[in-house]
Design a protein around this motif. Structure first.
Motif, PDB file in Angstrom:
ATOM      1  N   SER A  46       2.589  -3.192  -4.714  1.00  0.00           N
ATOM      2  CA  SER A  46       3.203  -3.528  -3.426  1.00  0.00           C
ATOM      3  C   SER A  46       2.150  -3.418  -2.318  1.00  0.00           C
ATOM      4  O   SER A  46       2.166  -2.478  -1.523  1.00  0.00           O
ATOM      5  CB  SER A  46       4.375  -2.573  -3.151  1.00  0.00           C
ATOM      6  OG  SER A  46       5.036  -2.903  -1.956  1.00  0.00           O
TER       7      SER A  46
ATOM      8  N   GLU B 114       1.783  -4.743   0.400  1.00  0.00           N
ATOM      9  CA  GLU B 114       2.273  -4.772   1.776  1.00  0.00           C
ATOM     10  C   GLU B 114       2.799  -3.409   2.236  1.00  0.00           C
ATOM     11  O   GLU B 114       3.143  -3.229   3.411  1.00  0.00           O
ATOM     12  CB  GLU B 114       3.379  -5.824   1.922  1.00  0.00           C
ATOM     13  CG  GLU B 114       4.708  -5.486   1.265  1.00  0.00           C
ATOM     14  CD  GLU B 114       4.720  -5.714  -0.240  1.00  0.00           C
ATOM     15  OE1 GLU B 114       5.754  -5.404  -0.871  1.00  0.00           O
ATOM     16  OE2 GLU B 114       3.700  -6.180  -0.787  1.00  0.00           O
ATOM     17  N   SER B 115       2.853  -2.431   1.351  1.00  0.00           N
ATOM     18  CA  SER B 115       3.401  -1.116   1.684  1.00  0.00           C
ATOM     19  C   SER B 115       2.431  -0.311   2.551  1.00  0.00           C
ATOM     20  O   SER B 115       1.376   0.108   2.089  1.00  0.00           O
ATOM     21  CB  SER B 115       3.725  -0.329   0.409  1.00  0.00           C
ATOM     22  OG  SER B 115       4.059   1.009   0.726  1.00  0.00           O
TER      23      SER B 115
ATOM     24  N   ASN C   7       2.504  -9.287   6.671  1.00  0.00           N
ATOM     25  CA  ASN C   7       3.635  -9.070   5.775  1.00  0.00           C
ATOM     26  C   ASN C   7       3.869  -7.600   5.466  1.00  0.00           C
ATOM     27  O   ASN C   7       4.622  -7.270   4.541  1.00  0.00           O
ATOM     28  CB  ASN C   7       3.391  -9.816   4.448  1.00  0.00           C
ATOM     29  CG  ASN C   7       3.238 -11.313   4.652  1.00  0.00           C
ATOM     30  OD1 ASN C   7       4.021 -11.936   5.364  1.00  0.00           O
ATOM     31  ND2 ASN C   7       2.214 -11.894   4.035  1.00  0.00           N
TER      32      ASN C   7
ATOM     33  N   THR D 177       5.120  -3.821   5.276  1.00  0.00           N
ATOM     34  CA  THR D 177       6.428  -3.185   5.363  1.00  0.00           C
ATOM     35  C   THR D 177       6.245  -1.711   5.663  1.00  0.00           C
ATOM     36  O   THR D 177       5.392  -1.050   5.081  1.00  0.00           O
ATOM     37  CB  THR D 177       7.210  -3.336   4.044  1.00  0.00           C
ATOM     38  OG1 THR D 177       6.469  -2.719   2.982  1.00  0.00           O
ATOM     39  CG2 THR D 177       7.451  -4.793   3.715  1.00  0.00           C
ATOM     40  N   GLY D 178       7.046  -1.211   6.596  1.00  0.00           N
ATOM     41  CA  GLY D 178       6.952   0.193   6.965  1.00  0.00           C
ATOM     42  C   GLY D 178       7.265   0.369   8.433  1.00  0.00           C
ATOM     43  O   GLY D 178       7.590  -0.586   9.142  1.00  0.00           O
ATOM     44  N   THR D 179       7.167   1.584   8.905  1.00  0.00           N
ATOM     45  CA  THR D 179       7.493   1.919  10.281  1.00  0.00           C
ATOM     46  C   THR D 179       6.259   1.851  11.170  1.00  0.00           C
ATOM     47  O   THR D 179       5.127   1.710  10.688  1.00  0.00           O
ATOM     48  CB  THR D 179       8.079   3.330  10.352  1.00  0.00           C
ATOM     49  OG1 THR D 179       7.050   4.274   9.971  1.00  0.00           O
ATOM     50  CG2 THR D 179       9.276   3.487   9.414  1.00  0.00           C
TER      51      THR D 179
ATOM     52  N   GLN E 221       2.208   2.468  10.332  1.00  0.00           N
ATOM     53  CA  GLN E 221       1.088   1.638  10.806  1.00  0.00           C
ATOM     54  C   GLN E 221       0.049   2.496  11.512  1.00  0.00           C
ATOM     55  O   GLN E 221      -1.162   2.315  11.323  1.00  0.00           O
ATOM     56  CB  GLN E 221       1.605   0.561  11.753  1.00  0.00           C
ATOM     57  CG  GLN E 221       0.520  -0.354  12.315  1.00  0.00           C
ATOM     58  CD  GLN E 221      -0.181  -1.162  11.230  1.00  0.00           C
ATOM     59  OE1 GLN E 221       0.470  -1.860  10.461  1.00  0.00           O
ATOM     60  NE2 GLN E 221      -1.508  -1.069  11.161  1.00  0.00           N
TER      61      GLN E 221
END
Length: 280
Positions: free
Chosen positions: A72, A74-75, A120, A122-124, A128
């Motif tokens: 993943s 994008e994680s 793309n 994903t996360g908060t 980031q």
């Protein structure tokens, strides 16, 4: 004919169900890998010799986070946790020089590729901020191996500064003021080269350190960074610096940050000895 159509429809339904089951299972597998990494991270200092942890558990964490990120990419959470684990292995464990170099190279690669997946991701927002902070630390690990002037000329220092600044804007609380500590030391120690590192500003050293201390005055790293900033930038506050260093020098390491605190304590003791020698 009807039977043939029935078999075709049934096969299609089975394929759809199978796909849905696989899609549902994938997050569960990734969650399990992340959880396994977190457990290994929590026990990273289960065995310590001197001021270095045995690398066994942190290498398990690295493997789990690496696997999660591979599945993943994008994680954001997997990315910053892998970066953090790699830094711990290099700076706080007894891994070989060869592995240190390998981990530094991997951390820099993970930091570099964050831009490619940012659209793309994903996360908060907090995730980031952590990706950016630990990316700046990855660049810092590279910097320790090539020298200050070299990293300035190669643009590595600029990347460290940019990532730390962006992290700070998103979430100043990352690592209890980590970006503030990093930026304070960058401005204190990096050479200012015209047209290359013009952003270096000695006047920012103390305000950044004070912000970190205000954010979490109990954090030994914030106490140490403020003391160093006072020594560098506030001649009239040397007694305050000495008091802070004495406090950190007598630190009882926190259980969850045992090895990190051992090294912070030693830095404080070394800095205190230097300060007392200078003031004789």
């Amino acid at each position: 004919m009807e039977f043939s159509r029935f078999r075709t429809a049934t096969s299609a339904l089975e394929a759809t169900v199978c796909t849905l089951v696989m899609l549902a299972a994938a997050p569960s597998v990734l969650h399990a890998e992340m959880a396994a990494g977190d457990r290994a991270w929590s026990s990273r200092a289960a065995k310590v010799e001197g001021d270095r942890a045995d690398p066994k558990n942190i290498e398990i964490a690295i493997d789990e986070y690496r696997s999660t990120l591979s599945e993943s990419p994008e994680s954001l959470e997997a990315r910053w946790k892998l970066l953090r684990a790699l830094q711990y292995a290099v700076d706080f464990t007894s891994v070989s020089e060869k592995k240190q170099t390998s981990y530094v190279d991997e951390a820099v690669s993970v930091a570099q590729t964050q831009d490619e997946v940012s659209q793309n991701a994903t996360g908060t927002q907090a995730d980031q901020a952590r990706v950016l902070f630990w990316s700046s630390i990855a660049w810092g690990m590279r910097a320790q191996r090539v020298g200050l002037l070299t990293i300035v000329r190669q643009g590595v220092a600029k990347r460290m500064q940019q990532d730390a600044e962006q992290s700070l804007k998103l979430d100043p609380a990352v690592d209890q003021g980590g970006a503030l500590r990093l930026l304070s030391r960058l401005n204190a120690t990096l050479p200012k080269v015209p047209f290359v590192s013009g952003w270096v500003d000695r006047k920012k050293v103390l305000p950044l350190a004070e912000r970190a201390y205000q954010l979490d005055p109990a954090h030994p790293g914030n106490q140490l960074i403020l003391a160093l900033a006072l020594i560098d930038r506030a001649p009239d506050r040397q007694q305050e610096a000495e008091t802070l260093l004495e406090k950190v020098a007598d630190l009882t390491p926190r259980t969850e940050f045992y090895v990190e605190d051992l090294q912070i304590r030693q830095q404080a003791r070394d800095s205190l000895a230097d300060l007392k020698k200078k003031n004789r």
